[in-house]
Motif scaffolding. Structure first.
Motif, PDB file in Angstrom:
ATOM      1  N   PHE A  39       0.827  -1.200   0.000  1.00  0.00           N
ATOM      2  CA  PHE A  39       0.000   0.000   0.000  1.00  0.00           C
ATOM      3  C   PHE A  39       0.866   1.258   0.000  1.00  0.00           C
ATOM      4  N   LEU A  40       1.869   1.250   0.890  1.00  0.00           N
ATOM      5  CA  LEU A  40       2.745   2.418   0.982  1.00  0.00           C
ATOM      6  C   LEU A  40       3.493   2.649  -0.313  1.00  0.00           C
ATOM      7  N   LEU A  42       2.626   1.833  -3.358  1.00  0.00           N
ATOM      8  CA  LEU A  42       1.751   2.345  -4.414  1.00  0.00           C
ATOM      9  C   LEU A  42       1.368   3.799  -4.189  1.00  0.00           C
ATOM     10  N   PHE A  43       1.044   4.142  -2.954  1.00  0.00           N
ATOM     11  CA  PHE A  43       0.427   5.434  -2.728  1.00  0.00           C
ATOM     12  C   PHE A  43       1.370   6.480  -2.145  1.00  0.00           C
ATOM     13  N   LEU A  44       2.508   6.045  -1.625  1.00  0.00           N
ATOM     14  CA  LEU A  44       3.365   7.041  -0.978  1.00  0.00           C
ATOM     15  C   LEU A  44       4.769   7.052  -1.558  1.00  0.00           C
ATOM     16  N   LEU A  45       5.400   5.887  -1.581  1.00  0.00           N
ATOM     17  CA  LEU A  45       6.814   5.879  -1.950  1.00  0.00           C
ATOM     18  C   LEU A  45       7.021   6.160  -3.439  1.00  0.00           C
ATOM     19  N   LEU A  46       6.198   5.526  -4.287  1.00  0.00           N
ATOM     20  CA  LEU A  46       6.381   5.759  -5.720  1.00  0.00           C
ATOM     21  C   LEU A  46       6.244   7.235  -6.090  1.00  0.00           C
ATOM     22  N   PRO A  47       5.196   7.932  -5.624  1.00  0.00           N
ATOM     23  CA  PRO A  47       5.125   9.361  -5.945  1.00  0.00           C
ATOM     24  C   PRO A  47       6.345  10.131  -5.453  1.00  0.00           C
ATOM     25  N   LEU A  48       6.783   9.807  -4.226  1.00  0.00           N
ATOM     26  CA  LEU A  48       7.939  10.538  -3.690  1.00  0.00           C
ATOM     27  C   LEU A  48       9.191  10.247  -4.512  1.00  0.00           C
TER      28      LEU A  48
END
Lengths: 62, 282
Positions: A39-40, A42-48
């Motif tokens: 989950f992280l 997909l939604f947090l680490l990839l964008p960062l």
């Protein structure tokens, strides 16, 4: 403290289980950790990461 | 029962300064919240009943409101589930990089929303890292309502994790051990003993994530594609009207959003008050 005060009516085998009474089986832990990481990612680490990649791609040359 | 009765009307405390404290509080609240909101209502009322009705019932407004609120509810629900799991993992389990992840959870707060929106759009676009994996299966995320929800999930995650985490951290080991000693299995202990005190915090996190998601603008507009009737959110509709100098029309949409959001949050708070009464002072 309370562990010590308890009478030793439990066999060693079950006391080993009792020591882990607050935890979940390793498999469950692994699944939960895997879910959180997926989950992280997909939604947090990839964008960062993509922000840094984009910045790196343009930034070093500039 | 006495709790319920006394909750209805609390006596002013025996501590001195009740009057001035209430006055200062209400003044600050009025200046920051109530007066601007009243001005918003006034502005909306200046549009006239016929215009208000026309704007409120136009298909485009209704579609945008539906997307905004259903999307926010869905995103908050996803965040509640995964935020709870994430908080649980962060508090209870040891895994490599745990502290790093713990710190990273706050980043959606720190990142400018436009940056988040552009980054998400870049990843979930059909030629992006994730989008290109889904493209062969004909699943499009960016520039569809799904993209809106991805952005809303990103934005709301810290609220749930950060409200649930301290409650899980403060939970006493003795309670779980007592449950185990009394013969409860692990699952029963978790769902009947550990999680009930967490629910009010979880609900608070849900409401915060929902409220943030309803009003979210910056990150959504980049990934949504903003197709009218399909992936256009209500805040964007407000901005469009503002850019056309239609201030009253913008205020009408804003008022609608405010009223719906207020009703929903009020409903959740009532549920929460009931939960609080049931599970005690958590």
């Amino acid at each position: 403290m309370s562990d010590v005060a308890l009478p030793l009516a439990v066999s060693p085998a079950s006391s080993r289980r009792a020591a882990r009474v607050r935890g979940e089986p390793v498999a469950v832990q692994a699944v939960l950790i895997a879910i959180s990481l997926a989950f992280l990612t997909l939604f947090l680490l990839l964008p960062l990461v993509s922000v840094f990649v984009e910045a790196g791609a343009r930034g070093w040359a500039a | 029962m006495t709790v319920a009765a006394s909750a209805r009307w609390r006596e002013p405390s025996i501590l001195p300064g009740f009057g001035i404290a209430l006055g200062v509080t209400l003044t600050a609240l009025s200046l920051v919240v109530l007066i601007p909101l009243a001005a918003l209502f006034l502005k909306a009322a200046s549009a006239g009943p016929a215009d208000i009705w026309a704007i409120a019932t136009s298909p485009r407004t209704l579609a945008a409101l539906r997307l905004s609120f259903l999307g926010a509810l869905f995103a908050a629900a996803v965040n509640a589930v995964f935020g709870l799991i994430l908080a649980w993992v962060l508090v209870r389990y040891e895994c490599p990089g745990r502290r790093l992840i713990d710190a990273a959870v706050d980043l959606p707060f720190a990142l400018p929303t436009a940056v988040a929106g552009i980054a998400l759009a870049a990843i979930y676009a059909p030629n992006g890292w994730v989008g290109s994996l889904l493209a062969p299966y004909d699943i499009k995320i960016a520039y569809t309502p799904l993209g809106v929800m991805v952005a809303l999930i990103f934005i709301g995650l810290p609220f749930v994790v950060r409200t649930v985490q301290p409650v899980l951290e403060q939970m006493q080991a003795e309670i779980e051990e007592a449950a185990a000693l009394l013969g409860a299995g692990r699952w029963r202990t978790i769902f009947r003993v550990v999680l009930p005190p967490v629910y009010p915090a979880l609900l608070t996190g849900f409401v915060l994530a929902f409220a943030r998601a309803v009003g979210e603008y910056g990150s959504v507009i980049f990934i949504a594609g903003n197709v009218p009737m399909v992936s256009e959110i209500a805040p964007l509709l407000i901005v469009i009207r503002l850019e056309q100098f239609d201030y009253a029309g913008a205020a009408v949409v804003a008022t609608l959003m405010l009223l719906i959001a207020f009703a929903l949050i009020l409903a959740v708070n009532l549920i929460q008050a009931r939960a609080r009464r049931r599970f005690g002072d958590v």
